[in-house]
Design a protein around this motif. Sequence first.
Motif, short mmCIF file in Angstrom:
data_model
loop_
_atom_site.label_atom_id
_atom_site.label_comp_id
_atom_site.label_asym_id
_atom_site.label_seq_id
_atom_site.Cartn_x
_atom_site.Cartn_y
_atom_site.Cartn_z
N GLY A 32 -22.00 -18.29 -4.59
CA GLY A 32 -22.79 -17.52 -5.54
C GLY A 32 -22.43 -16.05 -5.64
N LEU A 33 -21.40 -15.59 -4.97
CA LEU A 33 -21.02 -14.18 -5.02
C LEU A 33 -19.86 -14.00 -6.00
N VAL A 34 -20.12 -13.21 -7.05
CA VAL A 34 -19.13 -13.00 -8.10
C VAL A 34 -19.02 -11.51 -8.38
N PHE A 35 -17.78 -11.01 -8.48
CA PHE A 35 -17.53 -9.62 -8.89
C PHE A 35 -16.84 -9.65 -10.24
N GLU A 36 -17.40 -8.95 -11.19
CA GLU A 36 -16.79 -8.87 -12.51
C GLU A 36 -16.28 -7.46 -12.76
N SER A 37 -15.03 -7.36 -13.14
CA SER A 37 -14.38 -6.10 -13.50
C SER A 37 -14.59 -4.98 -12.47
N PRO A 38 -14.17 -5.19 -11.21
CA PRO A 38 -14.28 -4.08 -10.25
C PRO A 38 -13.26 -2.99 -10.61
N ARG A 39 -13.41 -1.83 -10.01
CA ARG A 39 -12.49 -0.72 -10.25
C ARG A 39 -11.63 -0.48 -9.01
N PHE A 40 -10.40 -0.07 -9.25
CA PHE A 40 -9.51 0.32 -8.16
C PHE A 40 -10.09 1.58 -7.54
N GLY A 41 -10.36 1.58 -6.25
CA GLY A 41 -10.99 2.72 -5.61
C GLY A 41 -10.00 3.69 -5.00
N HIS A 42 -9.19 3.24 -4.09
CA HIS A 42 -8.23 4.09 -3.41
C HIS A 42 -7.11 3.21 -2.85
N GLY A 43 -6.02 3.84 -2.52
CA GLY A 43 -4.90 3.08 -1.97
C GLY A 43 -3.94 3.98 -1.24
N SER A 44 -3.15 3.39 -0.39
CA SER A 44 -2.11 4.13 0.32
C SER A 44 -0.96 3.19 0.63
N VAL A 45 0.21 3.77 0.76
CA VAL A 45 1.41 3.01 1.10
C VAL A 45 2.01 3.67 2.33
N GLY A 46 2.36 2.87 3.32
CA GLY A 46 2.97 3.38 4.54
C GLY A 46 4.26 2.65 4.84
N GLN A 47 5.01 3.19 5.77
CA GLN A 47 6.27 2.57 6.14
C GLN A 47 6.48 2.65 7.65
N HIS A 48 7.32 1.78 8.14
CA HIS A 48 7.67 1.78 9.56
C HIS A 48 9.19 1.73 9.66
N GLU A 49 9.74 2.59 10.48
CA GLU A 49 11.19 2.63 10.67
C GLU A 49 11.57 2.05 12.03
N HIS A 50 12.76 1.51 12.07
CA HIS A 50 13.34 0.93 13.28
C HIS A 50 14.77 1.45 13.37
N ARG A 51 15.27 1.65 14.57
CA ARG A 51 16.63 2.16 14.71
C ARG A 51 17.60 0.99 14.91
N ILE A 52 18.63 0.98 14.07
CA ILE A 52 19.71 0.00 14.20
C ILE A 52 21.00 0.79 14.29
N VAL A 53 21.74 0.59 15.35
CA VAL A 53 22.98 1.30 15.60
C VAL A 53 22.75 2.81 15.51
N GLY A 54 21.59 3.26 16.01
CA GLY A 54 21.28 4.68 16.03
C GLY A 54 20.79 5.26 14.72
N LEU A 55 20.73 4.46 13.67
CA LEU A 55 20.29 4.95 12.37
C LEU A 55 18.86 4.49 12.08
N PRO A 56 18.01 5.37 11.53
CA PRO A 56 16.66 4.93 11.17
C PRO A 56 16.72 4.03 9.94
N VAL A 57 16.15 2.85 10.06
CA VAL A 57 16.16 1.86 8.99
C VAL A 57 14.73 1.44 8.72
N LEU A 58 14.37 1.40 7.47
CA LEU A 58 13.04 0.97 7.06
C LEU A 58 12.92 -0.53 7.25
N ASP A 59 11.93 -0.97 8.04
CA ASP A 59 11.80 -2.41 8.26
C ASP A 59 10.42 -2.96 7.89
N GLU A 60 9.53 -2.10 7.42
CA GLU A 60 8.19 -2.60 7.06
C GLU A 60 7.55 -1.64 6.07
N ILE A 61 6.92 -2.20 5.06
CA ILE A 61 6.14 -1.44 4.08
C ILE A 61 4.72 -1.99 4.12
#
Length: 118
Positions: free
Chosen positions: A68-97
Amino acid sequence: MNKPGSLLDELRTQYEAARESADVHADVESFQAIDARLRKAFRWLEKAVTYLSGLKPPIGHRFDLGHGLVFESPRFGHGSVGQHEHRIVGLPVLDEINIRFGFSQPTRCCTSWGFRCP
């Protein structure tokens, strides 16, 4: 008994098989190319979430969560994007978003309840 040259033929066959498998690995993207594509995707997602956070557009969809729970036309409230780096052969490489977002109070929230008698 083994014929002369059969060892040479066997070694040649093994060499050809190893060379073919090396060619297959040559088609695999390098980690630098994968890192560049991930960083490009991260920049695009970061820009998109920033625009959405500024606009806070309504989402033209009805979300029926069941029970019985229905949401109609909600609004986008907030958001963020982050990343995680890992070192491969001494170089920082992005491995997660990571993408996090939330909805603001929906414009309409409808509930419906039903009871069944035995």
